[in-house]
Structures are given as structure tokens and as C-alpha cells.
Design an enzyme around this catalytic site. Structure first.
Site, PDB file in Angstrom:
ATOM      1  N   LEU A  29     -62.560  27.884  54.861  1.00 56.82           N
ATOM      2  CA  LEU A  29     -62.027  26.813  55.696  1.00 56.82           C
ATOM      3  C   LEU A  29     -60.828  27.260  56.530  1.00 56.82           C
ATOM      4  O   LEU A  29     -60.299  26.461  57.307  1.00 56.82           O
ATOM      5  CB  LEU A  29     -61.609  25.624  54.825  1.00 56.82           C
ATOM      6  CG  LEU A  29     -62.759  24.881  54.140  1.00 56.82           C
ATOM      7  CD1 LEU A  29     -62.209  23.858  53.153  1.00 56.82           C
ATOM      8  CD2 LEU A  29     -63.635  24.195  55.163  1.00 56.82           C
ATOM      9  N   ARG A  30     -60.411  28.516  56.360  1.00 56.05           N
ATOM     10  CA  ARG A  30     -59.253  28.972  57.125  1.00 56.05           C
ATOM     11  C   ARG A  30     -59.534  28.918  58.624  1.00 56.05           C
ATOM     12  O   ARG A  30     -58.638  28.627  59.426  1.00 56.05           O
ATOM     13  CB  ARG A  30     -58.856  30.380  56.691  1.00 56.05           C
ATOM     14  CG  ARG A  30     -57.598  30.880  57.385  1.00 56.05           C
ATOM     15  CD  ARG A  30     -57.115  32.217  56.860  1.00 56.05           C
ATOM     16  NE  ARG A  30     -56.524  32.069  55.537  1.00 56.05           N
ATOM     17  CZ  ARG A  30     -57.012  32.599  54.433  1.00 56.05           C
ATOM     18  NH1 ARG A  30     -58.132  33.302  54.485  1.00 56.05           N
ATOM     19  NH2 ARG A  30     -56.401  32.429  53.273  1.00 56.05           N
ATOM     20  N   ALA A  31     -60.777  29.185  59.023  1.00 57.61           N
ATOM     21  CA  ALA A  31     -61.115  29.160  60.441  1.00 57.61           C
ATOM     22  C   ALA A  31     -60.886  27.774  61.033  1.00 57.61           C
ATOM     23  O   ALA A  31     -60.329  27.640  62.131  1.00 57.61           O
ATOM     24  CB  ALA A  31     -62.567  29.590  60.639  1.00 57.61           C
TER      25      ALA A  31
END
Length: 679
Positions: free
Chosen positions: A275-277
């Protein structure tokens, strides 16, 4: 002190300038990784950015740059009261060199105070110096793994935790991480790349005008740096003011729910990991809106944010060529951000100050493009990564595999054939997905306390690893203190204080990276369709293993009447994958020529870098139908650690590969056994 090269004086590179300015506006984006060939002004631009950053208030005398309005409660120089005297200084630009030691990065025991005053004191390192500033890592892809681990921990937690030499310290370490690298020298670890919020590819100008302007400005700067910097002082001041204004406006920017939904759909369609993107795209879009003076994030902000934040996050094989599938990203962006008559964003207009005077579109760095900006340096409509060749290997479903051109396999002389064998490229290239191979390594330990290359293959004495014993410092230079044995040596003398002659150096055993040279039989004896596909898959698996262990690799093939070096020894493993996919097969088998070329290659590499131990991997069935007897040239490789991968198949086996292995004093591993043992 010589003035740094002005940020505004850099010709072209609009994507890079925009990415750096956005991270200056919102450090929470997570920094920038700059990929580009040598001589493309990567370091120059980064150093110029430091002059644009706003000044910071720090607690006077604090070595950890604590904020006087919110001091770090665990600061080693604290605790600080809220009424502590404050000082104002420029944001720090700290450079982390490739050759830095762990002690210099995280800090260590202050030996001078420990030996002189008898107190246990902590000497801060580069992570502490970079707090609330910029940490610049040049050639980040060459950074040793143990230093990469330290950076990953600090970047993830915003704190540095030091446990060494009897010292236990925690301190804040929030910094803007900027790294530069040349992809030709190898790829950094995926975990490190993921920590960078934005990744930008830069190339040299491809037209004469901007190249001439670059040289003109550089010569003028070297002749008189102060006068040259004065020419751009107003432009730099305007950018610095705009950064400060955007920072103040950042909390007031709204990211509507419909834009968040679009970010989620884009990331899912692009098949990113984690989910960092999503978070980085959202933060970048908000920073873009603040930079352009808007209070609400628009679709244009999402599009530009995705181009900067997503290409390096797509799920792919680590040995795929660098660069992302830009066409696929553009398709997704067009699909998710296309014209919608019911979407209020479609009626939005850019502020006049945000339009490029030449194109009427949004300006990339908030300023008119320098002369020649269009000379191949990219722009808001160009892909921020370095687009590489398409990935090698069987394409995933839906990636137009049927459009791949057919591959040619030359028939083996003496065998019945109606001409070249034709089949889809994906079928020939690799028989199956690469697998985890058994560990092939060099026996013994490299006896080089300071010289072994950090890696994960063969055991070696090095600066990091497991402490096995101590010794007196060689040459009078202490590399790593072995504190217990130093105290023991002083006690044996009956002294209550440690003197210079008592100091002992820790001897550590870790693992080193090697030079893995592949010698691959590409002759007709192995050109049967399925057999050669299996061999290619095995070599691909070995290449992946070398990548994961940080090895340098080279590849020699032999077929027809000669041997060819298809890949000079390099750290760029993805090039090896391309060479393997392009490998032509057929003809006779000059095995001796392949061995002689390997001997010459290793001899030359030993002169270039005597510290890197070689491992020779020969992939062959042992047959030699052309040239000299390979056993007669085996002495040329005497003393070289080697492994022979036996590719012989069929009900009748001659054992020629085993004979070759015995002549080379090498291990012989059947091709079928490569994947039978995990490392």
C-alpha cells in the site's frame, strides 16, 4: 567557500527538478532516487537543491538538531526544556559515501572520552547529522548490504537505534533521502528502491543545442563561480520562496474521496506491491496541488504523481530490464482519468502562472523551461523512469504474447533438418520459470580483512559479520575495536587503564560477493529445442542467484569455431538476461576455445580487481567436436574455483562433463540437481 552550482542553472531535466522540489515541499513523500548514465548532472542538481531548502531552528548546542518547539524526549544530548536557547541554520546536506563504515553511519563509542576520561560516551554518525535535512547517497546501488539495512530501518522508523560497543542509543533521524545511481553498475535491492517515494530517470541531451548550453554554463561556472551564481540568484530565490509558500499551503490542500478511489484503482490495475504506492501517490498529488497554488487535488495532479511514483513499484522479476512498462501505465491512466462529462475536474483550468509559455500546458518545475529542455530530458508527458527493453521470459497472460516474433534455432550439423527450427520466442527462451538453485560457492575464506566485497556467497574476513577472534591492529590502524579483549590485555599487564598497546581489533567473518563467470555451450550438441530451453532456464536461475548474492557476472558462449564474450564482467545482471534471451545456438562445439577465453577473461579481471574472487560455472555436456582437446587446456585454469553443470541427457551417457570436472578439480553438478537443494 565556493558557491554550489545553482539549481536554476541546470539545463533540462524537468522531471528530476520537479521531483526534488516536490519532496522539498513535502518530505513525507519519501525522497527521490535518480537513475541515469554517468555525466548527466545527477549530483549537481541534488547539491543545488540544498541551497533552496528553508532554514531550520535547532536547540543551541544539540548535536542532533532537535526542534526547540518539539524537542526529542530521548535525545542523547537532552532532555531539552522548551525555553532552551535556539539557533537558526541552513538545512544540512549530508553525503554518505559508498566506502563509509557502519561506525561512521550510525555512530559509535567515543574512544577518546572512553580512554581518556573513563566514561561511556556516544559519538553521533551521519544519520544524526542528516536529521531534518538531506541525506545524499551517491552510487546508492553500490552501497554494502549492511549499510542498506541501516538506511531502511532509519527511513522506516524515523529513528536510529544504535546497539554496539557497549552503547545503547536512540535518536531521531528524519531526513530527505536522495540517491543517485548508474544502472550499468547494477541494481539496488528492491527493498531500498521501495523506500524512495519517487524514481526519476535522466539521460543526456540528444540534440546539439542543449549539449552546447550545458558545456557553456559549466565552463562559465568553473571560470568564476561567484559571478555565475549571481546570474541565477533571483531564480533560485523565487524557487526557495515558492517552496516555503507551498509548505505553508500544504495542510490546506483537500484530496477528495473520488481522487482517492482513482488512486486505489490505478495502483490495483498497475499491480503494485503493498500500500506504500497508494500513500506516496496521494502525498505527491497533494504536494503538486500546493506547488501549483491549488487547494483541491485534480486529475492532472494524479496523472503526474502516478508517473513519478509508480513505475518502480510494479510487481516484476528482479532480473527484468530496468524501467517500467510505460505504455501500460499510460493505458491505465487514460482509462481511470479519461474525459468524463459528469466530472467537475474536466472543467478545471490551470492558473495562468502554472502554464508553460511554449506549450500552454502545466509547467514541470514552476519556471520556464531552459534552452533545450526538449532534448530528450523528459517532461510532464514523458515517463519518469528509464524505459528499458521489454521483460525477458514468458509474458504474463494478457500481455500480447501472440505478437512476439518467432525465434530461430540453427540445426545441428549431421542431424536431419528441413531448415531452421521456428517457434514462438517465449517457448524457446525459457522452459519454465527460474527456480532457486543450490548454493555454489568458493571454499575457504578470503583472507582480506578490509578488501572483500560485501555480498552473500562465499565466507570471507571482512569489516562486518560474526566476530570470531581478535588481533593486534595491523599497521597501527584500528578498524573495529574488540573491547573485551582490549580490557583483558590491559588487565594482563596489571594496568587499570587501557593503553595503545592494549587495543585489540575484532576479526569478523561475513560473506563476500564473487565474480561469477558463466561459460555456456551454445553448440549444436545442445541445440535440441527442449534441451536448450532447459539449459537457458538453468542459467537464468543461476543469474538470479548471482543477483541476489550481489555478485558480479560475466558470460562466455562457444559454438561453431570460436568462443564469444557475450557479457563482459559487470554488476548489471539484467544485461545478462538479455544476452541469454538473444543467444543463438547451433554448430560445432569448440569447448577448449571457451575455456581459454575464460582463462584470459579471469586473468584480466584479476589485474583490475584482485580483491574479488572468481567462480567459474561451466554449463556443458562435455562434448568437444571442434578445436583442441579441452583436457589439454585445463591447466590454464589451474587454481580457479569452478563448477561444471553437466547437461548430458539421454539413455546413453558418456560422462565427459565429469572428466572435465576432474581435470579442473571442480565439482560436477547434474543439471537436474541444480534446483534440488536450497541455499
Amino acid at each position: 567557500m565556493t558557491s554550489p552550482y545553482p539549481f536554476s542553472a541546470v539545463v533540462g531535466l524537468p522531471d528530476l527538478r520537479l521531483a526534488l522540489l516536490l519532496t522539498a515541499v513535502s518530505p513525507a513523500i519519501g525522497g527521490v532516487l535518480v537513475r541515469g548514465e554517468k555525466g548527466t548532472a545527477k549530483s549537481t542538481v541534488v547539491r543545488g537543491l540544498a541551497t533552496l531548502l528553508p532554514e531550520v531552528d535547532v536547540v543551541a548546542g544539540c548535536r542532533f538538531a532537535c526542534d526547540p518547539t518539539a524537542p526529542d524526549p530521548s535525545c542523547p544530548d537532552g532532555p531539552h526544556s522548551l525555553d532552551a536557547p535556539a539557533a537558526r541554520r541552513r538545512s544540512a546536506l549530508v553525503e554518505l559515501p559508498v566506502g563509509a563504515t557502519e561506525d561512521r553511519v550510525v555512530g559509535t563509542l567515543d574512544l577518546q572520552r572512553a580512554l581518556g576520561d573513563g566514561v561511556k560516551a556516544y559519538e553521533p554518525g551521519l544519520l544524526a547529522a542528516a536529521h531534518r535535512g538531506v541525506l545524499y547517497v551517491d552510487e546508492v546501488n553500490l552501497l554494502p548490504d549492511h549499510l542498506v539495512d541501516l538506511l531502511l530501518d532509519a527511513a522506516a522508523m524515523g529513528r536510529a537505534h544504535v546497539e554496539r560497543d557497549g552503547v545503547s542509543v536512540k535518536h531521531a533521524a528524519r531526513f530527505l533521502l536522495v540517491g543517485t545511481m548508474n544502472p550499468e553498475e547494477g541494481e539496488p535491492r528492491p527493498q531500498l528502491v521501495d523506500r524512495f517515494g519517487l524514481v526519476v530517470g535522466v539521460t543526456s541531451p540528444t540534440t546539439p543545442a542543449p549539449r552546447a548550453e550545458v558545456v557553456r554554463r559549466r565552463l562559465a561556472y568553473e571560470l568564476d563561480p561567484e559571478t555565475f551564481a549571481a546570474r541565477f540568484i533571483e531564480e533560485d530565490a523565487a524557487l526557495a520562496g515558492r517552496i516555503a509558500t507551498a509548505r505553508r499551503a500544504l495542510p490546506g490542500v483537500t484530496l477528495p474521496d473520488r481522487q482517492l478511489d482513482r488512486i486505489a484503482r490505478i495502483c490495483l490495475a498497475y499491480r503494485v506491491d503493498g500500500l506504500r504506492a497508494d500513500i506516496v501517490v496521494a502525498r505527491t498529488a497533494v504536494a503538486l496541488a500546493a506547488w501549483h497554488g491549488r487547494t483541491v487535488v485534480t486529475k492532472d495532479d494524479l496523472r503526474d504523481a502516478a508517473r513519478l511514483a509508480l513505475p518502480h513499484r510494479r510487481r516484476r522479476d528482479p532480473l527484468d530490464p530496468p524501467g517500467a512498462d510505460q505504455e501500460r501505465l499510460e493505458e491505465i491512466l487514460d482509462q481511470e482519468l479519461g474525459d468524463d462529462p459528469d466530472d467537475p475536474d474536466d472543467d478545471a483550468r490551470h492558473d495562468p502562472g502554472d502554464e508553460d509559455p511554449d506549450t500552454g500546458g502545466p509547467s514541470t518545475a514552476g519556471e520556464p523551461a531552459a534552452a533545450g529542455d526538449g532534448g530528450g530530458d523528459g517532461g510532464p508527458g514523458s515517463a519518469p523512469g528509464n524505459p528499458g527493453p521489454p521483460p525477458v521470459g514468458p509474458p504474463p497472460a494478457g500481455d500480447h504474447a501472440a505478437q512476439a516474433p518467432p525465434a530461430q534455432v540453427e540445426p545441428t550439423p549431421g542431424e536431419p533438418s528441413d531448415g531452421p527450427v521456428t517457434q514462438p520466442a517465449g517457448e524457446l527462451a525459457f522452459a519454465q520459470a527460474p527456480y532457486k538453485t543450490r548454493l555454489l560457492r568458493i571454499g575457504g575464506r578470503a583472507n582480506r580483512q578490509q578488501g572483500a566485497h560485501a555480498g552473500r556467497r562465499s565466507p570471507a574476513y571482512s569489516r562486518h559479520g560474526r566476530v570470531v577472534r581478535s588481533r593486534q591492529p595491523s599497521g597501527g590502524k584500528l578498524v573495529s575495536l574488540h573491547l573485551p579483549d582490549s580490557l583483558r590485555a590491559a588487565a594482563m599487564r596489571g594496568s587499570r587503564s587501557v593503553q595503545t598497546q592494549d587495543l585489540r581489533e575484532a576479526v569478523k567473518v561475513g560473506r563476500e560477493a564473487n565474480l561469477v563467470l558463466f561459460v555456456v555451450d551454445a553448440s549444436g550438441s545442445m541445440a535440441a529445442r527442449q534441451r536448450m530451453a532447459v539449459v537457458k532456464t538453468a542459467v537464468l536461475s543461476l543469474l538470479r542467484d548471482a543477483y541476489q548474492r550481489r555478485d558480479k557476472v560475466g558470460m562466455i558462449t562457444f559454438r561453431g569455431a570460436e568462443a564469444t564474450t557475450v557479457l563482459e564482467p559487470t554488476a548489471s545482471h539484467e544485461v545478462g538476461v538479455l544476452r541469454l534471451a538473444e543467444l543463438r545456438t547451433g554448430g560445432r562445439t569448440p569447448l577448449a576455445a571457451g575455456l581459454l577465453r575464460a582463462a584470459r577473461t579471469l586473468h584480466g579481471e584479476r589485474r583490475r580487481d584482485a580483491r574479488r574472487r572468481p567462480l567459474l560455472v561451466i554449463v556443458t555436456d562435455g562434448r568437444a567436436t571442434s578445436g583442441a582437446d579441452p583436457l589439454t587446456v585445463a591447466p590454464a585454469l589451474a587454481g580457479i574455483p569452478a563448477v561444471v553443470v553437466d547437461c548430458e541427457s539421454g539413455p546413453v551417457r558418456l560422462g565427459l562433463a565429469g572428466r572435465l570436472a576432474r581435470a579442473l578439480s571442480a565439482d560436477c553438478v547434474p543439471l537436474s540437481a541444480l534446483s534440488h537443494m536450497g541455499s
